[in-house]
Design a protein around this motif. Structure first.
Motif, PDB file in Angstrom:
ATOM      1  N   UNK A 267      -1.997  17.730  -0.690  1.00 31.92           N
ATOM      2  CA  UNK A 267      -3.126  17.484   0.215  1.00 31.92           C
ATOM      3  C   UNK A 267      -3.306  15.991   0.460  1.00 31.92           C
ATOM      4  N   UNK A 268      -3.267  15.190  -0.594  1.00 27.10           N
ATOM      5  CA  UNK A 268      -3.471  13.760  -0.440  1.00 27.10           C
ATOM      6  C   UNK A 268      -2.288  13.102   0.276  1.00 27.10           C
TER       7      UNK A 268
ATOM      8  N   UNK B 281       0.838  -1.203   0.000  1.00 29.26           N
ATOM      9  CA  UNK B 281       0.000   0.000   0.000  1.00 29.26           C
ATOM     10  C   UNK B 281       0.873   1.254   0.000  1.00 29.26           C
ATOM     11  N   UNK B 282       1.938   1.247   0.815  1.00 26.47           N
ATOM     12  CA  UNK B 282       2.825   2.410   0.877  1.00 26.47           C
ATOM     13  C   UNK B 282       3.496   2.652  -0.476  1.00 26.47           C
ATOM     14  N   UNK B 283       3.970   1.581  -1.126  1.00 28.12           N
ATOM     15  CA  UNK B 283       4.608   1.721  -2.437  1.00 28.12           C
ATOM     16  C   UNK B 283       3.605   2.200  -3.480  1.00 28.12           C
ATOM     17  N   UNK B 284       2.363   1.698  -3.387  1.00 34.63           N
ATOM     18  CA  UNK B 284       1.329   2.122  -4.340  1.00 34.63           C
ATOM     19  C   UNK B 284       1.092   3.629  -4.242  1.00 34.63           C
ATOM     20  N   UNK B 285       0.924   4.127  -3.019  1.00 36.27           N
ATOM     21  CA  UNK B 285       0.691   5.562  -2.851  1.00 36.27           C
ATOM     22  C   UNK B 285       1.918   6.374  -3.279  1.00 36.27           C
TER      23      UNK B 285
ATOM     24  N   UNK C 257      -1.776   3.215  10.908  1.00 40.42           N
ATOM     25  CA  UNK C 257      -0.846   4.181  11.501  1.00 40.42           C
ATOM     26  C   UNK C 257       0.448   4.332  10.714  1.00 40.42           C
ATOM     27  N   UNK C 258       0.943   3.259  10.104  1.00 37.77           N
ATOM     28  CA  UNK C 258       2.308   3.248   9.593  1.00 37.77           C
ATOM     29  C   UNK C 258       2.433   3.346   8.079  1.00 37.77           C
ATOM     30  N   UNK C 259       1.351   3.204   7.347  1.00 33.23           N
ATOM     31  CA  UNK C 259       1.445   3.315   5.891  1.00 33.23           C
ATOM     32  C   UNK C 259       2.001   4.681   5.492  1.00 33.23           C
ATOM     33  N   UNK C 260       1.556   5.737   6.174  1.00 35.28           N
ATOM     34  CA  UNK C 260       1.939   7.094   5.800  1.00 35.28           C
ATOM     35  C   UNK C 260       3.425   7.356   5.860  1.00 35.28           C
ATOM     36  N   UNK C 261       4.084   6.945   6.954  1.00 37.22           N
ATOM     37  CA  UNK C 261       5.517   7.225   7.087  1.00 37.22           C
ATOM     38  C   UNK C 261       6.326   6.438   6.077  1.00 37.22           C
ATOM     39  N   UNK C 262       5.923   5.209   5.790  1.00 30.56           N
ATOM     40  CA  UNK C 262       6.622   4.428   4.780  1.00 30.56           C
ATOM     41  C   UNK C 262       6.413   5.014   3.389  1.00 30.56           C
TER      42      UNK C 262
ATOM     43  N   UNK D 151      -0.444  10.599   5.296  1.00 27.33           N
ATOM     44  CA  UNK D 151       0.567  10.645   6.352  1.00 27.33           C
ATOM     45  C   UNK D 151      -0.035  10.947   7.722  1.00 27.33           C
ATOM     46  N   UNK D 152      -1.184  11.641   7.747  1.00 25.28           N
ATOM     47  CA  UNK D 152      -1.747  12.138   9.006  1.00 25.28           C
ATOM     48  C   UNK D 152      -1.912  11.074  10.092  1.00 25.28           C
TER      49      UNK D 152
END
Length: 312
Positions: free
Chosen positions: A120-121, A102-106, A181-186, A126-127
């Motif tokens: 914004x996205x 998911x992190x790589x996709x974003x 929680x962690x997808x954003x930072x990755x 990340x929020x």
């Protein structure tokens, strides 16, 4: 000596770099590393070699005695402590690949021109990382309780009964909290790595007829492989140290015992069991297990890299 010679000599003298300068810059990191990482490990290992022994049937007080590796033997004989390892390994085997995907996709999506209002996205994804893990577990714990959760009540109103805290799915409910929680930072780490990839490579790929998907899979991801390895390794280490989410959710369900994960077992042994020496031995074992898994991941990555290099 002429004035120009004296001036040049002074400039060379003032411009000379002290041989101790590099050590001064590195010193703060070394001090903090020794103080907050090495020292606790040493203290835990030393503490694990001792045990509190009672005398006089418990009425004559107690004393701290050297017991060698006896605490490690007790730790390896503790089934409740050991059973936590396959549980967190199963958790990590599912949660880490899903989170990295998911992190790589974003990250790849935000690196294209397809997304408008990209900042914004990015901030939106990340929020959740800015929310402390304990607070995140409390929020999701509210959503996991059928009596108060508007989401579960909606599903129940249309004939679908969900029980996220049931014993068969509670592990994945915990994984969902960590995932959120962690997808954003990755994603941010991977996106930052993508910004360092030369744009000329993308243009060359488009000239060769490669589309966005092919460019992402065959050029972008291989170019940011070190960042992918870094985030994957840190995620695996975090998996083995799982504590906050199950510890918080434990207060609202009986399906999470006090020794559900190795870290929780260590905490329970130290506080509820009042045996910090045995807990220290468990902590050392957990640290060694984390080191072994990290080395295995690095070895697997090196083997994959070598095979890819030979295949070129």
């Amino acid at each position: 000596m002429s004035t120009s010679t004296a001036t040049g000599s002074r400039r060379r003298r003032h411009g000379a770099v002290s041989p101790w300068a590099p050590y001064l810059f590195v010193a703060p990191f070394v001090v903090l590393f020794l103080l907050f990482l090495v020292a606790p490990i040493v203290v835990a290992f030393v503490n694990s070699l001792f045990s509190r022994q009672s005398s006089g049937l418990g009425f004559g007080g107690s004393s701290i005695e050297f017991v060698g590796l006896a605490n490690f033997v007790r730790a390896f004989a503790d089934r409740d402590f050991l059973v936590g390892f396959p549980r967190v390994l199963l958790y990590g085997a599912v949660q880490v690949p899903v989170m990295m995907t998911i992190a790589a996709f974003f990250a790849l999506l935000f690196d294209t021109a397809l997304v408008k209002a990209r900042r914004f996205f990015q901030f939106t994804v990340f929020l959740p990382y800015a929310v402390p893990s304990v607070i995140a577990a409390l929020l999701w714990g509210f959503l996991y309780q059928p009596s108060v959760s508007p989401v579960l009540q909606f599903f129940e109103s249309i004939g679908i009964t969900l029980s996220p805290l049931a014993s068969t799915v509670v592990l994945w409910s915990i994984a969902n909290v960590a995932l959120w929680s962690l997808v954003g930072i990755n994603m941010i780490i991977l996106f930052s790595a993508l910004q360092s990839v030369p744009r000329e490579m993308y243009e060359a790929a488009r000239i060769d007829g490669a589309g966005e998907v092919r460019t992402a899979l065959q050029i972008k991801l291989p170019m940011i492989a070190p960042a992918v390895l870094l985030t994957t390794l840190s995620s695996i280490i975090g998996t083995l140290q799982l504590f906050n989410e199950p510890q918080v959710l434990q207060t609202i369900t009986s399906n999470i015992p006090s020794d559900y994960t190795p870290n929780m077992a260590i905490y329970a042994t130290s506080t509820l069991g009042k045996d910090p020496h045995l807990a220290s031995a468990m902590a050392v074992i957990l640290g060694l297990a984390t080191l072994v898994v990290s080395l295995l991941v690095l070895a697997a990555n090196k083997r994959t890299t070598n095979r890819a290099g030979h295949g070129l």
